[in-house]
Each structure stands twice: as structure tokens, then as C-alpha cells.
Scaffold this active site. Structure first.
Site, PDB file in Angstrom:
ATOM      1  N   ARG A  71       4.811  40.887   7.617  1.00  0.00           N
ATOM      2  CA  ARG A  71       3.467  41.146   8.115  1.00  0.00           C
ATOM      3  C   ARG A  71       3.039  42.563   7.734  1.00  0.00           C
ATOM      4  O   ARG A  71       1.886  42.797   7.352  1.00  0.00           O
ATOM      5  CB  ARG A  71       3.421  40.982   9.643  1.00  0.00           C
ATOM      6  CG  ARG A  71       3.409  39.551  10.150  1.00  0.00           C
ATOM      7  CD  ARG A  71       2.076  38.860   9.889  1.00  0.00           C
ATOM      8  NE  ARG A  71       0.982  39.520  10.557  1.00  0.00           N
ATOM      9  CZ  ARG A  71       0.656  39.356  11.835  1.00  0.00           C
ATOM     10  NH1 ARG A  71       1.361  38.545  12.603  1.00  0.00           N
ATOM     11  NH2 ARG A  71      -0.388  39.983  12.351  1.00  0.00           N
ATOM     12  N   GLN A  92      -1.081  36.301   8.767  1.00  0.00           N
ATOM     13  CA  GLN A  92       0.231  35.702   8.966  1.00  0.00           C
ATOM     14  C   GLN A  92       0.568  34.749   7.820  1.00  0.00           C
ATOM     15  O   GLN A  92       1.682  34.760   7.294  1.00  0.00           O
ATOM     16  CB  GLN A  92       0.269  34.959  10.295  1.00  0.00           C
ATOM     17  CG  GLN A  92       1.598  34.285  10.584  1.00  0.00           C
ATOM     18  CD  GLN A  92       2.725  35.258  10.843  1.00  0.00           C
ATOM     19  OE1 GLN A  92       2.633  36.091  11.743  1.00  0.00           O
ATOM     20  NE2 GLN A  92       3.781  35.174  10.051  1.00  0.00           N
ATOM     21  N   ARG A 138      -8.756  41.218  16.343  1.00  0.00           N
ATOM     22  CA  ARG A 138      -7.938  40.102  16.844  1.00  0.00           C
ATOM     23  C   ARG A 138      -8.635  39.592  18.098  1.00  0.00           C
ATOM     24  O   ARG A 138      -8.669  40.277  19.119  1.00  0.00           O
ATOM     25  CB  ARG A 138      -6.519  40.586  17.141  1.00  0.00           C
ATOM     26  CG  ARG A 138      -5.559  39.500  17.634  1.00  0.00           C
ATOM     27  CD  ARG A 138      -4.185  40.101  17.847  1.00  0.00           C
ATOM     28  NE  ARG A 138      -3.283  39.188  18.527  1.00  0.00           N
ATOM     29  CZ  ARG A 138      -2.418  38.378  17.928  1.00  0.00           C
ATOM     30  NH1 ARG A 138      -2.362  38.366  16.597  1.00  0.00           N
ATOM     31  NH2 ARG A 138      -1.620  37.599  18.620  1.00  0.00           N
ATOM     32  N   HIS A 177      -5.484  32.323  11.081  1.00  0.00           N
ATOM     33  CA  HIS A 177      -4.559  33.477  11.126  1.00  0.00           C
ATOM     34  C   HIS A 177      -4.130  33.801   9.693  1.00  0.00           C
ATOM     35  O   HIS A 177      -2.970  33.646   9.319  1.00  0.00           O
ATOM     36  CB  HIS A 177      -3.358  33.120  11.991  1.00  0.00           C
ATOM     37  CG  HIS A 177      -2.588  34.305  12.497  1.00  0.00           C
ATOM     38  ND1 HIS A 177      -2.863  35.600  12.098  1.00  0.00           N
ATOM     39  CD2 HIS A 177      -1.527  34.390  13.358  1.00  0.00           C
ATOM     40  CE1 HIS A 177      -2.019  36.424  12.706  1.00  0.00           C
ATOM     41  NE2 HIS A 177      -1.210  35.720  13.465  1.00  0.00           N
ATOM     42  N   ASP A 200       5.222  26.341  15.505  1.00  0.00           N
ATOM     43  CA  ASP A 200       4.578  27.354  16.326  1.00  0.00           C
ATOM     44  C   ASP A 200       4.664  26.882  17.776  1.00  0.00           C
ATOM     45  O   ASP A 200       5.018  25.733  18.049  1.00  0.00           O
ATOM     46  CB  ASP A 200       3.120  27.533  15.888  1.00  0.00           C
ATOM     47  CG  ASP A 200       2.469  28.792  16.451  1.00  0.00           C
ATOM     48  OD1 ASP A 200       3.164  29.573  17.129  1.00  0.00           O
ATOM     49  OD2 ASP A 200       1.261  28.980  16.228  1.00  0.00           O
ATOM     50  N   CYS A 237       5.915  31.960  13.323  1.00  0.00           N
ATOM     51  CA  CYS A 237       5.106  33.180  13.352  1.00  0.00           C
ATOM     52  C   CYS A 237       5.442  34.076  14.541  1.00  0.00           C
ATOM     53  O   CYS A 237       5.049  35.244  14.543  1.00  0.00           O
ATOM     54  CB  CYS A 237       3.624  32.833  13.324  1.00  0.00           C
ATOM     55  SG  CYS A 237       3.105  31.685  14.617  1.00  0.00           S
TER      56      CYS A 237
END
Length: 318
Positions: free
Chosen positions: A305, A145, A115, A142, A237, A277
Site C-alpha cells: 500500500r 488497495q 476516505r 477501493h 474480505d 486487504c
């Protein structure tokens, strides 16, 4: 043949998971179906440990709640071990090359999750590593996700193909992965972002190509009402993603008309589902009434997730 038994036929073992662009529609749907099957096994109390004796190294140059906990728990549930590695734990923080880091870690580990900020870091790590590399997030994409998101939509809507997903907000890493996934899965996606904050042009072009092949479509507009009209799924988001916090005040002005609230969601289908998310800033990109309302499935999404990433690790590492 169960989902678990069919992974060999797809040839996923040993692959990297850097982005949904690298996976066919069939492979993406396989991972979603596998995630649902693993979730069912977990809920039934069935032990399934294909990664017993294996270790996942988790490199974090960006902080995280969901990514770290879900990968650690997922690896444990699959019978393996997860090792947290911050930038300060690695010599890469003191100038060791990605080549040497990748080659060395590959001698110890069975898989690497990273990450980080620059997408090139993930690409370079995968180029030199000899074990699967999983993109836990970059500034560009991402994919873990997005896989969990589409798993969640499938659970609640019973299908993906033909549904309309509306994304309102910043054209960031999250929307890039959502666009590619929607296009490959035959969904109709509409994105509303202010001028100057639109999704990447190459991602738009690739998404339109995939959508043309799958029967989906892509609309990119500056009008939130146009994007959200008759949507089955609404997504947003934060306005300032990690690493862009210094732009918060500027972005608040640019995105002032892009809040997902009760007035805007009235243009969607009545049975829409809302996704985010997380972490979320109530009162900024979304109103409390929407994110905490009856159409919100954000915690199912957050839970998934775990299951989506278990599917990725099981398919690539077992």
C-alpha cells in the site's frame, strides 16, 4: 528510459485517481511498475523526493490504520508533508458545501486524499477541486488497495496477464476495484458471493467489456468451489464492511459456506497466493490456517500500500 522518467508521456500529472475505470491498462501497469521501482529505491536506501515542499491533505470520514499510516509515510518519503483532517476538523462537518471545501483546500494543498462513505462525495470533491484528488476508499471502490494487490501478485508470480484470481465473499467496494483491474490487465477473475450480496451489475458489465478487449474473463457465481477451481490467486474480505456492522449476524448466516479454509483452497492451484486487504476476522471469512499459512502474502500486500500510493502521488503531483 526509467519508469520515473516516462510519466510525462502518459499525461498523468494533475489527474485524479478516483477508480481504476478511469485509467487505461497501460496507465495501470505504469503505476504498478512505478510502485515496484520506488520500492526498490526505498529498499536500497536511495532518497527520491519529487514532492519536496508539497502538502497532501488527508480527509478521513472513515477510520483507518493502513490508509493513514501509508499515505503519511509515503508523503514523507517523497519529500512532502501529509496533513490529517477528520470530519471534526473541517467545516464540512458543520454543513459547508463540498464546492466551497474543495475550492478552499485547493488554494492551500497540492493534493487531496479522501476516505469516506458515499462515492458521490469523492466525485463531487474532484469536480470542484483544482488539485489531484485520490480516492482512499468509498463504499463503492477501493482503487489504491487494488493497485497494491496487483503489484503484490506481479512480484510473486512474475506476471498478471492470464492468471486466475478468485474472490470469495461480499460483493463490496474491494471486489469492484479488483474486477475492473483484473479485466483491464488481462486476468481471469471469478467471484463467488451469496444471492443478495453480488457485485454491482454495472461493474460486472463494464468488467466483461474490458475483459473482452484484454483477453481476460469474468465469472460471477454463488458456488465458491466453482470460483476457486485452479485459481492462482485467492482473495477474500470481511463479511461486514465498515458501515455494515449492524448486519453482522445476518451476514454470518448468509456467508456460512463462503469461508476460505483448507478444504476450499484444495481446489485451487497448489502454489496459489492468498490476499486479504485487512483487517481480517480469523475464523469468519478465512481460517487461521490459510491466512497464517505458507501461501499467504498478506503482509507483503499491506506493505505495498505504501509503495503503490507513493507511485500514485508521484505520478499525479510531481
Amino acid at each position: 528510459m526509467s519508469t520515473l522518467q516516462s510519466q510525462t508521456a502518459l499525461g498523468l500529472l494533475g489527474r485524479d485517481f478516483l477508480g481504476l475505470m478511469d485509467y487505461s491498462p497501460e496507465e495501470i501497469r505504469y503505476l504498478i511498475d512505478l510502485a515496484i521501482e520506488l520500492k526498490s529505491k526505498n529498499k536500497a536506501g536511495e532518497v527520491y523526493q519529487p514532492l519536496k515542499g508539497k502538502t497532501l491533505g488527508m480527509i478521513f470520514e472513515k477510520s483507518s490504520t493502513r490508509t493513514r499510516v501509508s499515505f503519511e509515510v509515503g508523503m514523507y518519503q517523497l519529500g512532502g508533508h501529509a496533513m490529517f483532517l477528520s470530519r471534526n476538523d473541517l467545516q464540512i462537518g458543520r454543513g459547508e458545501t463540498i464546492h466551497d471545501t474543495a475550492q478552499t483546500l485547493s488554494r492551500y494543498l497540492d493534493g487531496i486524499m479522501i476516505r469516506t462513505f458515499a462515492h458521490k462525495t469523492v466525485i463531487d470533491l474532484a469536480r470542484y477541486a483544482t488539485v489531484p484528488v485520490i480516492n482512499g476508499l468509498t463504499d463503492f471502490a477501493h482503487p489504491c488497495q487494488a493497485l497494491a494487490d496487483y503489484m503484490t501478485v506481479l512480484e510473486h508470480k512474475g506476471k498478471l496477464e492470464g492468471l486466475k484470481i478468485a474472490y470469495i465473499g461480499d460483493g463490496n467496494n474491494m471486489v469492484h476495484s479488483l474486477m475492473i483491474g483484473a479485466a483491464k490487465l488481462g486476468m481471469h477473475m471469478a467471484v463467488a458471493s451469496p444471492e443478495g450480496y453480488m457485485p454491482d451489475q454495472e461493474i460486472q458489465a463494464s468488467s466483461r467489456e474490458y475483459a473482452a478487449a484484454s483477453g481476460g474473463s469474468l465469472l460471477v457465481t454463488t458456488d465458491p468451489k466453482e470460483a476457486i477451481a485452479d485459481a492462482d490467486v485467492i482473495y477474500t474480505d470481511v463479511w461486514a464492511s465498515m458501515g455494515f456492522e449492524e448486519e453482522q449476524k445476518v451476514r454470518e448466516k448468509a456467508f456460512a459456506n463462503y469461508q476460505v479454509n483448507e478444504e476450499l483452497t484444495a481446489y485451487a492451484k497448489k502454489d496459489y497466493v492468498f490476499l486479504h486487504c485487512l483487517p481480517a476476522h480469523r475464523g469468519e471469512e478465512v481460517s487461521a490456517g490459510v491466512i497464517d499459512g505458507p501461501n499467504s502474502i498478506i503482509f507483503d500486500e499491506a506493505e505495498n500500500r505504501l509503495h503503490a500510493q507513493k507511485a500514485i502521488m508521484a505520478a499525479l503531483m510531481s
